[in-house]
Design a protein around this motif. Sequence first.
Motif, mmCIF file in Angstrom:
data_model
loop_
_atom_site.group_PDB
_atom_site.id
_atom_site.type_symbol
_atom_site.label_atom_id
_atom_site.label_comp_id
_atom_site.label_asym_id
_atom_site.label_seq_id
_atom_site.Cartn_x
_atom_site.Cartn_y
_atom_site.Cartn_z
ATOM 1 N N MET A 28 0.702 -0.864 0.167
ATOM 2 C CA MET A 28 -0.182 0.290 0.487
ATOM 3 C C MET A 28 1.174 1.143 0.216
ATOM 4 O O MET A 28 1.731 0.679 0.596
ATOM 5 C CB MET A 28 -0.319 -0.358 1.268
ATOM 6 C CG MET A 28 -1.662 1.364 1.332
ATOM 7 S SD MET A 28 -2.353 1.048 2.874
ATOM 8 C CE MET A 28 -3.965 -0.411 3.155
ATOM 9 N N PRO A 29 0.471 2.140 -0.512
ATOM 10 C CA PRO A 29 1.219 3.124 -1.054
ATOM 11 C C PRO A 29 1.238 4.094 0.312
ATOM 12 O O PRO A 29 0.318 3.653 1.128
ATOM 13 C CB PRO A 29 0.787 4.072 -1.886
ATOM 14 C CG PRO A 29 -0.712 3.743 -2.331
ATOM 15 C CD PRO A 29 -0.724 2.448 -1.486
ATOM 16 N N LEU A 30 2.470 4.825 0.761
ATOM 17 C CA LEU A 30 2.079 5.297 1.311
ATOM 18 C C LEU A 30 1.432 6.790 2.033
ATOM 19 O O LEU A 30 0.544 7.391 2.473
ATOM 20 C CB LEU A 30 3.656 6.483 2.231
ATOM 21 C CG LEU A 30 4.436 6.696 3.499
ATOM 22 C CD1 LEU A 30 3.782 5.571 4.530
ATOM 23 C CD2 LEU A 30 5.641 7.102 3.363
ATOM 24 N N GLY A 31 1.268 7.503 0.414
ATOM 25 C CA GLY A 31 0.544 8.731 0.371
ATOM 26 C C GLY A 31 0.867 9.823 0.048
ATOM 27 O O GLY A 31 2.171 10.055 0.813
ATOM 28 N N VAL A 32 0.033 10.860 0.256
ATOM 29 C CA VAL A 32 0.880 12.304 0.624
ATOM 30 C C VAL A 32 -0.669 13.121 0.607
ATOM 31 O O VAL A 32 -0.694 14.237 1.023
ATOM 32 C CB VAL A 32 0.862 12.609 -1.317
ATOM 33 C CG1 VAL A 32 2.156 12.268 -1.603
ATOM 34 C CG2 VAL A 32 -0.563 12.449 -1.801
ATOM 35 N N THR A 33 -0.846 12.381 1.777
ATOM 36 C CA THR A 33 -1.629 13.447 2.647
ATOM 37 C C THR A 33 -1.239 12.495 4.741
ATOM 38 O O THR A 33 -1.033 11.503 4.294
ATOM 39 C CB THR A 33 -3.009 13.232 2.415
ATOM 40 O OG1 THR A 33 -3.934 11.690 2.647
ATOM 41 C CG2 THR A 33 -3.710 13.253 1.129
ATOM 42 N N ALA A 34 -1.785 12.893 4.846
ATOM 43 C CA ALA A 34 -1.659 12.981 6.744
ATOM 44 C C ALA A 34 -2.191 11.283 6.822
ATOM 45 O O ALA A 34 -1.921 11.017 7.712
ATOM 46 C CB ALA A 34 -1.951 14.034 8.026
ATOM 47 N N TRP A 192 -11.041 6.496 -6.887
ATOM 48 C CA TRP A 192 -10.051 5.639 -5.760
ATOM 49 C C TRP A 192 -9.050 6.537 -6.098
ATOM 50 O O TRP A 192 -8.023 5.976 -7.644
ATOM 51 C CB TRP A 192 -9.942 4.432 -6.082
ATOM 52 C CG TRP A 192 -9.010 3.906 -4.813
ATOM 53 C CD1 TRP A 192 -8.335 4.269 -3.886
ATOM 54 C CD2 TRP A 192 -7.939 2.749 -4.701
ATOM 55 N NE1 TRP A 192 -7.008 3.585 -3.303
ATOM 56 C CE2 TRP A 192 -6.849 2.638 -3.927
ATOM 57 C CE3 TRP A 192 -8.251 1.841 -6.279
ATOM 58 C CZ2 TRP A 192 -6.193 1.945 -4.057
ATOM 59 C CZ3 TRP A 192 -6.923 0.088 -5.584
ATOM 60 C CH2 TRP A 192 -6.096 0.668 -4.869
ATOM 61 N N VAL A 193 -7.992 7.017 -5.643
ATOM 62 C CA VAL A 193 -6.550 7.188 -5.625
ATOM 63 C C VAL A 193 -5.839 6.765 -4.632
ATOM 64 O O VAL A 193 -5.772 7.361 -3.420
ATOM 65 C CB VAL A 193 -6.319 8.979 -6.226
ATOM 66 C CG1 VAL A 193 -5.096 9.280 -6.179
ATOM 67 C CG2 VAL A 193 -7.442 9.554 -6.864
ATOM 68 N N PRO A 194 -5.089 5.693 -4.484
ATOM 69 C CA PRO A 194 -4.429 5.382 -3.241
ATOM 70 C C PRO A 194 -3.627 6.229 -3.319
ATOM 71 O O PRO A 194 -3.595 6.583 -1.767
ATOM 72 C CB PRO A 194 -3.397 4.026 -4.114
ATOM 73 C CG PRO A 194 -4.458 3.425 -5.994
ATOM 74 C CD PRO A 194 -5.136 4.636 -6.352
ATOM 75 N N ASP A 195 -2.568 7.129 -3.264
ATOM 76 C CA ASP A 195 -2.005 8.623 -3.115
ATOM 77 C C ASP A 195 -2.927 8.985 -2.142
ATOM 78 O O ASP A 195 -2.418 9.889 -1.316
ATOM 79 C CB ASP A 195 -1.377 8.890 -4.099
ATOM 80 C CG ASP A 195 -0.103 7.981 -4.163
ATOM 81 O OD1 ASP A 195 0.810 7.250 -3.690
ATOM 82 O OD2 ASP A 195 0.386 7.796 -5.817
ATOM 83 N N LEU A 196 -3.678 9.138 -2.291
ATOM 84 C CA LEU A 196 -4.726 10.060 -1.216
ATOM 85 C C LEU A 196 -5.814 9.250 -0.352
ATOM 86 O O LEU A 196 -6.401 10.228 0.414
ATOM 87 C CB LEU A 196 -5.949 11.164 -2.067
ATOM 88 C CG LEU A 196 -5.118 11.621 -3.896
ATOM 89 C CD1 LEU A 196 -6.162 12.830 -4.184
ATOM 90 C CD2 LEU A 196 -3.944 12.098 -3.400
ATOM 91 N N ALA A 197 -5.380 8.169 -0.243
ATOM 92 C CA ALA A 197 -6.318 7.229 0.526
ATOM 93 C C ALA A 197 -7.753 7.581 0.672
ATOM 94 O O ALA A 197 -8.515 7.799 1.722
ATOM 95 C CB ALA A 197 -5.876 7.241 1.726
ATOM 96 N N VAL A 198 -8.336 8.296 -0.683
ATOM 97 C CA VAL A 198 -9.782 7.911 -1.132
ATOM 98 C C VAL A 198 -9.718 7.634 -1.927
ATOM 99 O O VAL A 198 -9.809 7.032 -3.026
ATOM 100 C CB VAL A 198 -9.789 10.033 -1.519
ATOM 101 C CG1 VAL A 198 -11.160 9.766 -1.332
ATOM 102 C CG2 VAL A 198 -9.150 10.692 -0.784
ATOM 103 N N LYS A 199 -11.176 6.362 -1.246
ATOM 104 C CA LYS A 199 -11.951 5.252 -2.458
ATOM 105 C C LYS A 199 -13.131 5.987 -1.745
ATOM 106 O O LYS A 199 -13.533 5.696 -0.906
ATOM 107 C CB LYS A 199 -11.544 4.299 -2.087
ATOM 108 C CG LYS A 199 -12.904 3.291 -3.261
ATOM 109 C CD LYS A 199 -12.017 1.497 -2.560
ATOM 110 C CE LYS A 199 -10.638 0.758 -2.966
ATOM 111 N NZ LYS A 199 -10.054 0.692 -2.570
ATOM 112 N N GLN A 200 -14.564 6.371 -2.245
ATOM 113 C CA GLN A 200 -15.913 6.732 -2.342
ATOM 114 C C GLN A 200 -16.572 5.929 -2.975
ATOM 115 O O GLN A 200 -15.772 6.713 -4.460
ATOM 116 C CB GLN A 200 -16.447 7.769 -1.839
ATOM 117 C CG GLN A 200 -16.852 7.859 -0.854
ATOM 118 C CD GLN A 200 -17.145 7.703 0.334
ATOM 119 O OE1 GLN A 200 -15.666 7.582 0.866
ATOM 120 N NE2 GLN A 200 -18.355 7.128 0.336
ATOM 121 N N ASP A 201 -17.662 5.084 -3.608
ATOM 122 C CA ASP A 201 -18.607 4.918 -3.890
ATOM 123 C C ASP A 201 -19.350 5.803 -4.789
ATOM 124 O O ASP A 201 -19.540 6.974 -4.126
ATOM 125 C CB ASP A 201 -19.645 3.846 -3.272
ATOM 126 C CG ASP A 201 -18.823 2.656 -3.639
ATOM 127 O OD1 ASP A 201 -17.585 2.276 -3.686
ATOM 128 O OD2 ASP A 201 -19.613 1.521 -2.871
#
Lengths: 371, 550
Positions: A28-34, A192-201
């Motif tokens: 899982m990517p570390l991503g770019v948000t807290a 879904w954008v994995p680096d933002l950890a946002v996945k929403q239907d």
Amino acid sequence: MRKLPGGVAAIGGGVWLTFSALAHGWNMPLGVTALSRDIHGLHMTIFWICVVIGVVVFGVMFYSLFRYRRSKGAQASLFHENTKVEVIWTTVPLLILIGMALPATATLKQMYDAKDADLDVMVTGQQWRWHYEYLGEDVAFTSNLATPRDQIDGAAAKGENYLLEVDEPLVLPVGRKVRFLLTSDDVVHSWWVPDLAVKQDAIPGFVNENWVRIETPGTYRGQCTELCGRNHGFMPVVVEAMEPDAFDSWLAERQQAAAREASGVDREWAMDELMSRGQQVYESICASCHQVDGSGNPPVFPALANNPALMAERDRHIATVINGVAGKPMPAFSSSLSPVEIAAVITYERNAWGNDTGDSVQPSEIQARLE
Amino acid sequence: MAPKLPPRLPPQHPLEQAGEAAGPAGHAEAGYHHGPKGLLRWLLTTNHKEIGTLYLIFSLSMFFIGGIFALVVRAELFQPGLQLVQPEFFNQMTTMHGLIMVFGAVMPGFVGLANWMIPLQIGAPDMALPRLNNFSFWLLPVAFTLLLSTLLMPGGGPNFGWTFYAPLSTTYSPPSTTFFILSLHMAGISSILGAINIIATILNLRAPGMRMMDMPLFVWTWLITAFLLIAVMPVLAGVITMMLLDINFGTSFFNAAGGGDPVMFQHIFWFFGHPEVYIMILPAFGIVSAIIPTFARKRLFGYASMVYATSSIAILSFLVWAHHMFAVGLPLVAELFFMYTTMLIAVPTGVKVFNWIATLFQGSISFETPMLFALAFVVLFSIGGFSGLMLAIAPADFQYHDTYFVVAHFHYVLVPGAVFAIMAAVYYWLPKWTGHYPNERLGRWHFWTSVVGVNLTFFPMHFSGLAGMPRRIPDYALQFADFNMASSIGALLFGTSQLLFVWMIIKCVRGGEKAPAKAWDGAEDLEWTVPSPAPLHTFETPPRFQHQEH
């Protein structure tokens, strides 16, 4: 016993594969948000908990299999049931789970706190593209897959961002809290954008919320993750995060362009102007169902070429594009396309592929019907 | 357990039992059969062993059909780009693979084992409702022929995933969807009738003296599974009926434009769907709980705690459905509730695994093929359990959801979980069914190729999922290429190695080392007191069951 070393080797191989894969970025990517970092932390914590439990449990299991082989003369002991052991192996997992639930709850609460956003973006899923609207800013556009068809069919070499590239990325500012409002015009999609950890239907009839505060400028890629029909695999998400100043000037530029587009409604458009604009809109929006050559995909998606019934009814054609068809896959385009685009695409459909009705539809007519 | 019980006596001598079975009813020959011959015999049979065999053959055929669909999917995913099939057909393949494997292979497989073994394990002469039993089986070939025929209809077969989320499966579905609904209704009726039969059999036909807490765990887990089936199959019937109305009669249950609610579909589906996944694993727990003590030659460590753990899992299964829906926008409090209940399931599941391992500890262990499959089940099912625990963590689930990580997770619990358990059961009980031991050498080859194949297929999927590959896509970005290639090679290995399984079964039916009544020296339950192969009619006079202090 030949089997046992085989089993140990298999598990050893699995463990080796796991760690080398994780080490090579297959994680899982570390991503770019807290929040994406918090989520990554939870992921790694629960992963290590599982590894430790696995090592202990499988360790005892393989020890037993090795130590108590009948081929080495092991005699079965008669013991069974032991309340103390059973209480321990029930409560210890329970305590571990409670320890895991606490940080997970805290993170989840933050993920649900979408209030006080600096910018609202309406994300609308459509078969098979994303439509973005910067609420209150008069800027809206559609984002399509940009990978050429011949790369998919293997007729051309695949590019670096194969299937993860779009014609117009979603542009966002770093450092500002951006709230996403997600919905759909047709079936359920998921953004879904994995680096933002946002996945929403994105669900028809519902507006979901999520939010992000990006820390690092860059291009972040993702995909639709809810099966949404034929081109589900060809519906990427690309987010371009820029410094706030750059974002503001980008937004101002888009606003001017939108104003120019709006002023186009009032003037008379020439046929070839409508046709070339119409072709552009058709190929980006309509062709995914009705095909580039207008042949459609019956029985679900009707053909537009060789469809005399439709060509005979100019009014119904316009109404269908504006309002969609209830109970059928055809969505209403009144909100996602501008009057100029609707007029152009209908003109194109009525004159392309041998339809040759000679009809032209002016943006002002569409504007009048929308009002 | 209650201390008042009389001491445990050894099971009856096989010959005494066989004599008893043949004696009073006056059937001198063991295979006595009256009724039509040839095909009609199989069409009209009410014998639990024959129906069990039919179920098992049906399940194996579906396993191969569903497997071929999976291989089409894996062949397309061998490398990036579209090479073999177009996305429309790809979606039909993923959908049909799921539907066939769940409803056609795994569930009928367990029902077949139940038909064969529950009467033998509780000392009953047959199932309680033999004609109903015949009907519930013969519904299945009809249902699945209809389902498979949709692939040839205009617009193609179901293409919306085995979870058939509305409105993709209603407003946007191909015309054949109505047939899909009908076939699922038939399969559902078959399951409900089968479950009623199993409950009636277990509650009414146990040998005199056998109390509930004396039943073998396979019987216990099936009893609980049958209650789950009765509880949730009608829910499935309800949701597909609502789809039917939306598609054909203009209702708007799931059509937002008509005031309907697509999220309600998911709630109803998963209220069925989550217990459904336990329906596919609880009988496997029972099988493994029979095989491990047999080959460890040691009593199961905690019989009662296994029963309680199974029951807890069954009850919890009704309280966790929305963990499949963490990304649909549930309110925070619902997310927390479903996260906690889901994590809780790890506790009784852990109890089961610990029990099996404690049974192995200080046993006298041998590694015949059934044991190999059972041991692989314990390890690989646990790996599926671990990824399940990770998926339960709702914040992280937003990243895992609908990726290959989920595909890896549920294939670990279903393939080396449920399917390996069925295979273990087949190897374990084949001597009872055919009178011959399965070929040990073939069994080993089958086992090792299957284990390597299954792990090569599904282990890399964890990583492609974590790296960002969504499920149900026919083509993928270049960074997922290596692991997809590994998965495809593994799938081919696993698929072809199942031919060894078929070959082994054919060989075993035709001949092989003769098996005595008690085919495995550590086996304890009643089925090992009747001759091998089990005659067509057994326990026509109930055996005397002696209490065992578990």
